[in-house]
Design a protein around this motif. Sequence first.
Motif, PDB file in Angstrom:
ATOM      1  N   GLN A  66     -23.561   0.487 -60.347  1.00 41.06           N
ATOM      2  CA  GLN A  66     -22.705   0.659 -61.657  1.00 41.06           C
ATOM      3  C   GLN A  66     -21.401   1.038 -61.453  1.00 41.06           C
ATOM      4  N   ILE A  67     -20.988   1.385 -60.303  1.00 39.09           N
ATOM      5  CA  ILE A  67     -19.804   1.909 -60.008  1.00 39.09           C
ATOM      6  C   ILE A  67     -18.968   0.785 -59.215  1.00 39.09           C
ATOM      7  N   ILE A  68     -17.911   0.167 -59.516  1.00 35.45           N
ATOM      8  CA  ILE A  68     -17.439  -0.920 -59.083  1.00 35.45           C
ATOM      9  C   ILE A  68     -15.873  -0.918 -58.594  1.00 35.45           C
ATOM     10  N   GLY A  69     -15.663   0.209 -58.625  1.00 32.68           N
ATOM     11  CA  GLY A  69     -13.760   0.314 -58.449  1.00 32.68           C
ATOM     12  C   GLY A  69     -13.365   1.964 -58.354  1.00 32.68           C
ATOM     13  N   THR A  70     -12.076   1.977 -58.388  1.00 24.45           N
ATOM     14  CA  THR A  70     -11.344   3.076 -58.308  1.00 24.45           C
ATOM     15  C   THR A  70     -10.016   2.940 -59.159  1.00 24.45           C
ATOM     16  N   SER A  71      -9.327   4.090 -59.243  1.00 22.09           N
ATOM     17  CA  SER A  71      -8.014   4.188 -59.938  1.00 22.09           C
ATOM     18  C   SER A  71      -7.158   4.403 -58.790  1.00 22.09           C
ATOM     19  N   TYR A 130     -15.833   3.486 -62.694  1.00 24.18           N
ATOM     20  CA  TYR A 130     -14.922   3.395 -61.417  1.00 24.18           C
ATOM     21  C   TYR A 130     -14.595   4.913 -61.439  1.00 24.18           C
ATOM     22  N   VAL A 131     -14.444   5.369 -59.916  1.00 24.09           N
ATOM     23  CA  VAL A 131     -13.912   6.694 -59.666  1.00 24.09           C
ATOM     24  C   VAL A 131     -12.461   6.931 -60.101  1.00 24.09           C
ATOM     25  N   ASP A 132     -12.397   7.815 -60.821  1.00 23.38           N
ATOM     26  CA  ASP A 132     -10.937   8.129 -61.577  1.00 23.38           C
ATOM     27  C   ASP A 132     -10.573   9.542 -61.191  1.00 23.38           C
ATOM     28  N   GLY A 133     -10.594   9.933 -60.053  1.00 23.75           N
ATOM     29  CA  GLY A 133     -10.190  11.229 -59.362  1.00 23.75           C
ATOM     30  C   GLY A 133     -10.837  11.756 -58.339  1.00 23.75           C
ATOM     31  N   ASN A 134     -11.503  12.665 -58.218  1.00 22.42           N
ATOM     32  CA  ASN A 134     -12.243  13.183 -57.073  1.00 22.42           C
ATOM     33  C   ASN A 134     -13.517  12.262 -56.701  1.00 22.42           C
ATOM     34  N   GLY A 135     -13.447  11.979 -55.481  1.00 24.76           N
ATOM     35  CA  GLY A 135     -15.069  11.243 -55.085  1.00 24.76           C
ATOM     36  C   GLY A 135     -14.882   9.826 -54.475  1.00 24.76           C
TER      37      GLY A 135
END
Length: 184
Positions: A66-71, A130-135
Amino acid sequence: MKWSELKYSKDYYIPFDENQKVIRGFLLSMLGLDLNHIPAYFNDVWKVYPKRQGNIFIEQKVRVSQIIGTSYKEYGDIPLIEAFMKIKRGDKWIKSGEVTKGKYFYSLKKQCDQQQNPILLSKLEDGRYYVDGNGNHRVIFYKIMMLSEIYCRLQECGCEEEYDGDYILPEIDRIFWLNAKVRI
């Protein structure tokens, strides 16, 4: 696609030398991937989303599928395999044994207050994240591990050719999850 033929589609500030490529290819090989036939679903775009404001988070169990991207724009709007190639210091972590399924299954599934640096996510309207900071690095490595596991399972049953990456195998989806702080 072949691992040996992969190149960056965008400029990146670190040179991607052959040593880094060999080390990252070694990890893929150890995960069971055939470097002469990397499936098309490793090329799915790792999307970039706007950074959200706010410091209120809730802990959630999130499936990696369910994680499909990043900021983080350096890793976004490129194929996932290319984001994997671009992970800063990734070759050093692989060489030191820090990137293994066992370590990721153990450390990322701990409660957030027991993790040294919990992963920070934001939730999209469609229920994905989506990853929005650390990780960013850990999630990209973990996602590569999940896709490699899918590849291996499909190879075992001889049905890899029919898989287009549009669905997740339930038995793999059940084991690839993590605890993260989700911005609300």
